[in-house]
Design a protein around this motif. Structure first.
Motif, mmCIF file in Angstrom:
data_model
loop_
_atom_site.group_PDB
_atom_site.id
_atom_site.type_symbol
_atom_site.label_atom_id
_atom_site.label_comp_id
_atom_site.label_asym_id
_atom_site.label_seq_id
_atom_site.Cartn_x
_atom_site.Cartn_y
_atom_site.Cartn_z
ATOM 1 N N LEU A 187 0.796 -1.294 -0.073
ATOM 2 C CA LEU A 187 0.031 0.077 -0.003
ATOM 3 C C LEU A 187 0.929 1.250 -0.139
ATOM 4 O O LEU A 187 0.670 2.294 -0.669
ATOM 5 C CB LEU A 187 -0.798 -0.094 1.219
ATOM 6 C CG LEU A 187 -1.863 1.195 1.089
ATOM 7 C CD1 LEU A 187 -2.966 1.111 0.102
ATOM 8 C CD2 LEU A 187 -2.666 1.230 2.521
ATOM 9 N N ILE A 188 1.917 1.355 0.759
ATOM 10 C CA ILE A 188 2.909 2.344 0.783
ATOM 11 C C ILE A 188 3.383 2.440 -0.652
ATOM 12 O O ILE A 188 3.543 3.633 -1.143
ATOM 13 C CB ILE A 188 3.885 2.100 2.010
ATOM 14 C CG1 ILE A 188 3.126 2.440 3.261
ATOM 15 C CG2 ILE A 188 4.986 3.253 1.821
ATOM 16 C CD1 ILE A 188 4.128 1.918 4.500
ATOM 17 N N PHE A 189 4.061 1.354 -1.125
ATOM 18 C CA PHE A 189 4.586 1.476 -2.643
ATOM 19 C C PHE A 189 3.565 1.982 -3.464
ATOM 20 O O PHE A 189 3.966 2.965 -4.115
ATOM 21 C CB PHE A 189 4.835 0.127 -2.662
ATOM 22 C CG PHE A 189 5.141 -0.037 -4.367
ATOM 23 C CD1 PHE A 189 6.356 0.488 -4.664
ATOM 24 C CD2 PHE A 189 4.494 -0.633 -5.211
ATOM 25 C CE1 PHE A 189 6.535 0.181 -6.144
ATOM 26 C CE2 PHE A 189 4.607 -0.696 -6.712
ATOM 27 C CZ PHE A 189 5.922 -0.173 -7.022
ATOM 28 N N PHE A 190 2.317 1.628 -3.509
ATOM 29 C CA PHE A 190 1.230 2.148 -4.328
ATOM 30 C C PHE A 190 1.103 3.629 -4.393
ATOM 31 O O PHE A 190 0.985 4.420 -5.067
ATOM 32 C CB PHE A 190 0.192 1.324 -4.295
ATOM 33 C CG PHE A 190 -0.889 1.725 -5.308
ATOM 34 C CD1 PHE A 190 -0.908 1.571 -6.646
ATOM 35 C CD2 PHE A 190 -1.922 2.461 -4.677
ATOM 36 C CE1 PHE A 190 -1.910 1.878 -7.457
ATOM 37 C CE2 PHE A 190 -3.010 3.004 -5.802
ATOM 38 C CZ PHE A 190 -2.997 2.782 -7.061
ATOM 39 N N ARG A 191 0.901 4.048 -3.114
ATOM 40 C CA ARG A 191 0.609 5.478 -2.712
ATOM 41 C C ARG A 191 1.674 6.559 -3.324
ATOM 42 O O ARG A 191 1.443 7.167 -4.134
ATOM 43 C CB ARG A 191 0.226 5.742 -1.513
ATOM 44 C CG ARG A 191 -1.070 5.307 -1.114
ATOM 45 C CD ARG A 191 -1.414 5.537 0.432
ATOM 46 N NE ARG A 191 -2.894 5.038 0.656
ATOM 47 C CZ ARG A 191 -3.243 5.429 2.061
ATOM 48 N NH1 ARG A 191 -2.507 5.808 2.926
ATOM 49 N NH2 ARG A 191 -4.497 4.824 2.284
ATOM 50 N N ILE A 192 3.008 5.874 -3.015
ATOM 51 C CA ILE A 192 4.011 6.932 -3.405
ATOM 52 C C ILE A 192 4.463 6.845 -5.020
ATOM 53 O O ILE A 192 4.590 7.772 -5.536
ATOM 54 C CB ILE A 192 5.498 6.440 -2.708
ATOM 55 C CG1 ILE A 192 5.259 6.763 -1.157
ATOM 56 C CG2 ILE A 192 6.677 7.093 -3.460
ATOM 57 C CD1 ILE A 192 6.687 6.118 -0.422
ATOM 58 N N TYR A 193 3.995 5.612 -5.621
ATOM 59 C CA TYR A 193 4.398 5.345 -6.931
ATOM 60 C C TYR A 193 3.016 6.080 -7.636
ATOM 61 O O TYR A 193 3.393 6.886 -8.716
ATOM 62 C CB TYR A 193 4.153 3.764 -7.382
ATOM 63 C CG TYR A 193 4.446 3.686 -9.000
ATOM 64 C CD1 TYR A 193 5.482 3.772 -9.430
ATOM 65 C CD2 TYR A 193 3.438 3.281 -9.460
ATOM 66 C CE1 TYR A 193 6.026 3.733 -10.549
ATOM 67 C CE2 TYR A 193 3.542 3.266 -11.133
ATOM 68 C CZ TYR A 193 4.873 3.241 -11.444
ATOM 69 O OH TYR A 193 5.002 3.098 -12.916
#
Length: 125
Positions: A10-16
Motif C-alpha cells: 500500500l505504501i509502495f502504491f501510494r508513493i508510485y
C-alpha cells in the motif's frame, strides 16, 4: 500474503501513484521546457517550481522501483531513450504513455526469459 506485506504494498502504491500523477500533470510544462527557458517563462511558468516538481516525480518513481523491484529495474533509463527513437517524438503527451507501455512489455519479456532460463524444468541434452 501477510498484513505487513499488504502495508508495504500500500505504501509502495501510494508513493508510485503520486509520482505518476505528478508526471502526467507535468506534460505541458515538459513540452514548454523543450522549447527553452524563455518560451516557458513567456507562458508564465515558474522554472524553479516546475523543475522541482519534475525532479520530485522522477525521484519518487525511481526510488520506489529501485527499492521494491531491485536495481535491475533501472532498465527504465534505457526504455526512455529507446521509446524516443522508436516513436520519433519529443512530445511528452505521446512519450509518457509510450514509455509506460514499452517499459512494461520489455520488463515482462525480461522476466519471462529469466524464469525460463532459471527453471529446474529446463531441457537438457
Amino acid at each position: 500474503m501477510s498484513f505487513e506485506d499488504l502495508v508495504v504494498l500500500l505504501i509502495f502504491f501510494r508513493i508510485y501513484a503520486l509520482g505518476v500523477t505528478l508526471s502526467i500533470a507535468s506534460t505541458k510544462v515538459l513540452n514548454a521546457l523543450l522549447l527553452r527557458d524563455n518560451y516557458a517563462k513567456s507562458h508564465g511558468l515558474s522554472l524553479n517550481t516546475s523543475r522541482f516538481v519534475i525532479i520530485l516525480a522522477t525521484s519518487l518513481i525511481a526510488r520506489n522501483v529501485t527499492t521494491f523491484a531491485d536495481p535491475k529495474a533501472f532498465i527504465g533509463l534505457a526504455i526512455l531513450h529507446l521509446s524516443r527513437q522508436i516513436f520519433k517524438t519529443s512530445n511528452h503527451k505521446i512519450l509518457l504513455p509510450a514509455v509506460f507501455l514499452f517499459g512494461t512489455i520489455v520488463m515482462l519479456i525480461c522476466n519471462s526469459i529469466t524464469q525460463v532460463t532459471t527453471s529446474e524444468y529446463t531441457l537438457s541434452y
